[in-house]
Write a protein that holds these residues in place. Structure first.
Motif, PDB file in Angstrom:
ATOM      1  N   ASN A  97       0.828  -1.222   0.000  1.00  0.00           N
ATOM      2  CA  ASN A  97       0.000   0.000   0.000  1.00  0.00           C
ATOM      3  C   ASN A  97       0.856   1.264   0.000  1.00  0.00           C
ATOM      4  O   ASN A  97       0.544   2.244  -0.664  1.00  0.00           O
ATOM      5  CB  ASN A  97      -0.925   0.011   1.229  1.00  0.00           C
ATOM      6  N   GLU A  98       1.949   1.236   0.804  1.00  0.00           N
ATOM      7  CA  GLU A  98       2.816   2.419   0.903  1.00  0.00           C
ATOM      8  C   GLU A  98       4.131   2.168   0.157  1.00  0.00           C
ATOM      9  O   GLU A  98       4.447   1.014  -0.151  1.00  0.00           O
ATOM     10  CB  GLU A  98       3.126   2.718   2.389  1.00  0.00           C
ATOM     11  N   ILE A  99       4.908   3.213  -0.053  1.00  0.00           N
ATOM     12  CA  ILE A  99       6.226   3.042  -0.686  1.00  0.00           C
ATOM     13  C   ILE A  99       7.132   2.260   0.274  1.00  0.00           C
ATOM     14  O   ILE A  99       6.996   2.355   1.495  1.00  0.00           O
ATOM     15  CB  ILE A  99       6.887   4.404  -1.045  1.00  0.00           C
ATOM     16  N   VAL A 100       8.021   1.458  -0.328  1.00  0.00           N
ATOM     17  CA  VAL A 100       8.996   0.687   0.465  1.00  0.00           C
ATOM     18  C   VAL A 100      10.325   1.434   0.342  1.00  0.00           C
ATOM     19  O   VAL A 100      10.828   1.618  -0.762  1.00  0.00           O
ATOM     20  CB  VAL A 100       9.133  -0.739  -0.118  1.00  0.00           C
ATOM     21  N   THR A 101      10.863   1.918   1.483  1.00  0.00           N
ATOM     22  CA  THR A 101      12.123   2.695   1.392  1.00  0.00           C
ATOM     23  C   THR A 101      13.279   1.812   1.873  1.00  0.00           C
ATOM     24  O   THR A 101      13.121   0.995   2.772  1.00  0.00           O
ATOM     25  CB  THR A 101      12.051   3.954   2.287  1.00  0.00           C
ATOM     26  N   PHE A 102      14.415   1.972   1.216  1.00  0.00           N
ATOM     27  CA  PHE A 102      15.615   1.213   1.594  1.00  0.00           C
ATOM     28  C   PHE A 102      16.480   2.180   2.409  1.00  0.00           C
ATOM     29  O   PHE A 102      17.274   2.942   1.858  1.00  0.00           O
ATOM     30  CB  PHE A 102      16.352   0.730   0.352  1.00  0.00           C
ATOM     31  N   ASP A 103      16.264   2.177   3.745  1.00  0.00           N
ATOM     32  CA  ASP A 103      16.925   3.232   4.528  1.00  0.00           C
ATOM     33  C   ASP A 103      18.193   2.719   5.196  1.00  0.00           C
ATOM     34  O   ASP A 103      18.304   2.726   6.414  1.00  0.00           O
ATOM     35  CB  ASP A 103      15.954   3.788   5.573  1.00  0.00           C
ATOM     36  N   HIS A 104      19.115   2.229   4.415  1.00  0.00           N
ATOM     37  CA  HIS A 104      20.445   1.932   4.981  1.00  0.00           C
ATOM     38  C   HIS A 104      21.475   2.600   4.076  1.00  0.00           C
ATOM     39  O   HIS A 104      21.170   2.986   2.952  1.00  0.00           O
ATOM     40  CB  HIS A 104      20.674   0.426   5.057  1.00  0.00           C
ATOM     41  N   ASP A 105      22.716   2.730   4.557  1.00  0.00           N
ATOM     42  CA  ASP A 105      23.648   3.594   3.820  1.00  0.00           C
ATOM     43  C   ASP A 105      23.920   3.064   2.415  1.00  0.00           C
ATOM     44  O   ASP A 105      24.205   3.830   1.500  1.00  0.00           O
ATOM     45  CB  ASP A 105      24.964   3.772   4.607  1.00  0.00           C
ATOM     46  N   LEU A 106      23.758   1.734   2.201  1.00  0.00           N
ATOM     47  CA  LEU A 106      24.018   1.197   0.845  1.00  0.00           C
ATOM     48  C   LEU A 106      23.114   1.891  -0.171  1.00  0.00           C
ATOM     49  O   LEU A 106      23.516   2.184  -1.278  1.00  0.00           O
ATOM     50  CB  LEU A 106      23.751  -0.322   0.829  1.00  0.00           C
ATOM     51  N   SER A 107      21.866   2.168   0.221  1.00  0.00           N
ATOM     52  CA  SER A 107      20.894   2.644  -0.786  1.00  0.00           C
ATOM     53  C   SER A 107      20.457   4.086  -0.568  1.00  0.00           C
ATOM     54  O   SER A 107      19.879   4.692  -1.456  1.00  0.00           O
ATOM     55  CB  SER A 107      19.653   1.746  -0.751  1.00  0.00           C
ATOM     56  N   GLU A 108      20.687   4.633   0.619  1.00  0.00           N
ATOM     57  CA  GLU A 108      20.123   5.961   0.887  1.00  0.00           C
ATOM     58  C   GLU A 108      20.686   6.998  -0.083  1.00  0.00           C
ATOM     59  O   GLU A 108      20.030   7.943  -0.464  1.00  0.00           O
ATOM     60  CB  GLU A 108      20.421   6.372   2.328  1.00  0.00           C
ATOM     61  N   GLY A 109      21.934   6.746  -0.557  1.00  0.00           N
ATOM     62  CA  GLY A 109      22.526   7.710  -1.483  1.00  0.00           C
ATOM     63  C   GLY A 109      22.130   7.428  -2.918  1.00  0.00           C
ATOM     64  O   GLY A 109      22.503   8.135  -3.847  1.00  0.00           O
ATOM     65  N   ALA A 110      21.326   6.370  -3.115  1.00  0.00           N
ATOM     66  CA  ALA A 110      20.991   5.961  -4.488  1.00  0.00           C
ATOM     67  C   ALA A 110      20.113   7.020  -5.149  1.00  0.00           C
ATOM     68  O   ALA A 110      19.363   7.733  -4.482  1.00  0.00           O
ATOM     69  CB  ALA A 110      20.259   4.623  -4.441  1.00  0.00           C
ATOM     70  N   LYS A 111      20.201   7.104  -6.480  1.00  0.00           N
ATOM     71  CA  LYS A 111      19.465   8.177  -7.151  1.00  0.00           C
ATOM     72  C   LYS A 111      18.219   7.695  -7.867  1.00  0.00           C
ATOM     73  O   LYS A 111      17.482   8.486  -8.454  1.00  0.00           O
ATOM     74  CB  LYS A 111      20.376   8.922  -8.121  1.00  0.00           C
ATOM     75  N   TYR A 112      17.932   6.392  -7.859  1.00  0.00           N
ATOM     76  CA  TYR A 112      16.772   5.890  -8.602  1.00  0.00           C
ATOM     77  C   TYR A 112      15.672   5.377  -7.688  1.00  0.00           C
ATOM     78  O   TYR A 112      15.926   4.899  -6.573  1.00  0.00           O
ATOM     79  CB  TYR A 112      17.215   4.756  -9.539  1.00  0.00           C
ATOM     80  N   ILE A 113      14.426   5.489  -8.183  1.00  0.00           N
ATOM     81  CA  ILE A 113      13.278   4.821  -7.545  1.00  0.00           C
ATOM     82  C   ILE A 113      12.624   3.965  -8.635  1.00  0.00           C
ATOM     83  O   ILE A 113      12.754   4.241  -9.821  1.00  0.00           O
ATOM     84  CB  ILE A 113      12.252   5.826  -6.947  1.00  0.00           C
ATOM     85  N   VAL A 114      11.926   2.914  -8.200  1.00  0.00           N
ATOM     86  CA  VAL A 114      11.297   1.990  -9.142  1.00  0.00           C
ATOM     87  C   VAL A 114       9.835   1.797  -8.761  1.00  0.00           C
ATOM     88  O   VAL A 114       9.499   1.688  -7.578  1.00  0.00           O
ATOM     89  CB  VAL A 114      12.029   0.620  -9.139  1.00  0.00           C
ATOM     90  N   CYS A 115       8.946   1.829  -9.798  1.00  0.00           N
ATOM     91  CA  CYS A 115       7.538   1.460  -9.597  1.00  0.00           C
ATOM     92  C   CYS A 115       7.348   0.133 -10.330  1.00  0.00           C
ATOM     93  O   CYS A 115       7.835  -0.031 -11.453  1.00  0.00           O
ATOM     94  CB  CYS A 115       6.604   2.501 -10.201  1.00  0.00           C
ATOM     95  N   MET A 116       6.638  -0.819  -9.681  1.00  0.00           N
ATOM     96  CA  MET A 116       6.646  -2.162 -10.270  1.00  0.00           C
ATOM     97  C   MET A 116       5.356  -2.930 -10.006  1.00  0.00           C
ATOM     98  O   MET A 116       4.775  -2.810  -8.917  1.00  0.00           O
ATOM     99  CB  MET A 116       7.831  -2.911  -9.640  1.00  0.00           C
ATOM    100  N   ASP A 117       4.903  -3.668 -11.004  1.00  0.00           N
ATOM    101  CA  ASP A 117       3.878  -4.696 -10.788  1.00  0.00           C
ATOM    102  C   ASP A 117       4.636  -6.021 -10.866  1.00  0.00           C
ATOM    103  O   ASP A 117       4.965  -6.470 -11.964  1.00  0.00           O
ATOM    104  CB  ASP A 117       2.788  -4.602 -11.867  1.00  0.00           C
ATOM    105  N   PRO A 118       4.941  -6.637  -9.732  1.00  0.00           N
ATOM    106  CA  PRO A 118       5.846  -7.793  -9.742  1.00  0.00           C
ATOM    107  C   PRO A 118       5.316  -8.989 -10.528  1.00  0.00           C
ATOM    108  O   PRO A 118       6.089  -9.707 -11.164  1.00  0.00           O
ATOM    109  CB  PRO A 118       6.027  -8.155  -8.268  1.00  0.00           C
ATOM    110  N   LEU A 119       3.995  -9.204 -10.496  1.00  0.00           N
ATOM    111  CA  LEU A 119       3.469 -10.315 -11.286  1.00  0.00           C
ATOM    112  C   LEU A 119       2.054  -9.959 -11.727  1.00  0.00           C
ATOM    113  O   LEU A 119       1.077 -10.231 -11.044  1.00  0.00           O
ATOM    114  CB  LEU A 119       3.480 -11.625 -10.474  1.00  0.00           C
ATOM    115  N   ASP A 120       1.987  -9.331 -12.916  1.00  0.00           N
ATOM    116  CA  ASP A 120       0.672  -8.883 -13.403  1.00  0.00           C
ATOM    117  C   ASP A 120      -0.071 -10.064 -14.028  1.00  0.00           C
ATOM    118  O   ASP A 120       0.510 -10.860 -14.752  1.00  0.00           O
ATOM    119  CB  ASP A 120       0.872  -7.792 -14.456  1.00  0.00           C
ATOM    120  N   GLY A 121      -1.351 -10.142 -13.714  1.00  0.00           N
ATOM    121  CA  GLY A 121      -2.167 -11.202 -14.316  1.00  0.00           C
ATOM    122  C   GLY A 121      -1.985 -12.527 -13.599  1.00  0.00           C
ATOM    123  O   GLY A 121      -2.226 -13.599 -14.152  1.00  0.00           O
TER     124      GLY A 121
END
Ligand code: P6P
Length: 333
Positions: A97-121
């Motif tokens: 329902n909500e955005i999933v944030t990757f809040d550790h130093d490996l990813s906090e500096g990352a510049k991309y976000i992804v929107c995804m339907d992991p398995l449509d249909g």
């Protein structure tokens, strides 16, 4: 390049990275991690016919593993892969329902976000119909170094850096674009690599296939009813140029129409007054690909990629595919 050498997805990503002068490999690593997760999901989807895989989350299968539905499994695989690639600071998926944030130093500096339907249909899996994963990649708009926010995800589709899908069908393919055309890769299970099989896909300008659930006919706007009749009328030579094909799996219907030419329509219905398909992780990525391949995508009035999202799981009416057919349905609407 020697002619006998197949180009793998990873080789293609690296070769194309050279196209982006300032690319430092972040997007390449992101796309590579999607490819890995797709292979893991593919393995599970292909075995879905086995008793211990199917079924509702919450049961325990014969290996004593927690039973999970394939779309939950796929969601976990893609989130895990994107979190560990270090290039993504957060993800929005149909399963959360909500955005999933990757809040550790490996990813906090990352510049991309992804929107995804992991398995449509995924409801089609039980009857062995092809299903798909759909993904959409944006640069974050809030400052790096802290958790991403909702506004990072509510960007217009025209801001996408890349988008694509994986289709788990008679063969497994990954089709994506980074804004310089659309390329398709077919998984060769014998070497576990996606290999370039459909370079520079262009969808036919004049499509003849229409894909719509005509069971909802009486709910459709008049313009859609007129479009369906337009496709059914015989021409003066008494032949019928158009044909109806509907699988009930967006990725499968879109993929066939992309290659052969056609239109996919999901108008608003009584059950789905805003339309059924989600703007962020179904319509925008598919619209990006449709346009990159020379086609169009609209909500009946507006170019999909120009729609300003106002919520994560927002739905819109969706018409996409060959230019001639999308323009015809827009004219009739
Ligand atoms: P209907 C699958 O549930 C999905 O989201 C798309 O993949 C598919 O095109 C559509 O819904 C099918 O919906 O109402 O025709 O069953």
């Amino acid at each position: 390049m020697r002619s006998y050498h197949v180009t793998t997805l990873n080789e293609f990503i690296i070769k194309r990275q050279a196209d982006f002068v300032y690319a430092k490999g972040e997007l390449s690593r992101l796309l590579y991690s999607i490819g890995v997760a797709a292979k893991i999901v593919n393995k599970k989807v292909n075995k879905a016919g086995l008793v211990d895989i199917l079924g509702e989350a919450g049961n325990v299968n014969i290996q004593g593993e927690d039973q999970k539905k394939l779309d939950v499994f796929a969601d976990e695989q893609f989130i895990g892969a994107l979190e560990s690639c270090g290039e993504v600071c957060g993800i929005a998926t149909e399963e959360n329902n909500e955005i999933v944030t990757f809040d550790h130093d490996l990813s906090e500096g990352a510049k991309y976000i992804v929107c995804m339907d992991p398995l449509d249909g995924s409801s089609n899996i039980d009857v062995n119909v092809s299903v798909g994963t759909i993904f959409s990649i944006y640069r974050r708009v809030t400052p790096r170094g802290r958790n991403p926010e909702l506004q990072d995800f509510l960007q217009k589709g025209s801001k996408q850096i890349a988008a694509g899908y994986v289709i788990y069908g008679s063969s497994t393919m990954m089709v994506y674009s980074t804004g310089k055309g659309v390329n398709g890769f077919t998984l060769d299970p014998s070497i576990g690599e996606f290999c370039l099989s459909h370079p520079d896909i262009k969808t036919p300008d004049f499509g003849t296939i229409y894909s719509i659930n005509e069971g909802n006919y009486f709910d459709f706007p008049d313009g859609v009813k007129k479009f369906i009749k337009f496709c059914q009328v015989k021409d003066p030579t008494n032949s019928r140029p158009y044909t109806s094909r509907y699988i009930g799996s967006l990725v499968s219907d879109f993929h066939r129409n992309l290659l052969k030419g056609g239109i996919y329509l999901y108008p608003q219905t009584a059950k789905a007054p805003e339309g059924k398909l989600r703007l962020l992780y179904e319509c925008n990525p598919i619209a990006f690909l449709a346009e990159q391949a020379g086609g169009k995508a609209s909500n009946g009035k507006t170019r999909v990629l120009e729609i300003q999202p106002d919520s994560l799981h927002q739905r819109i009416p969706f018409y996409t595919g060959s230019k001639n057919l999308v323009e015809k349905v827009e004219e009739l609407l």
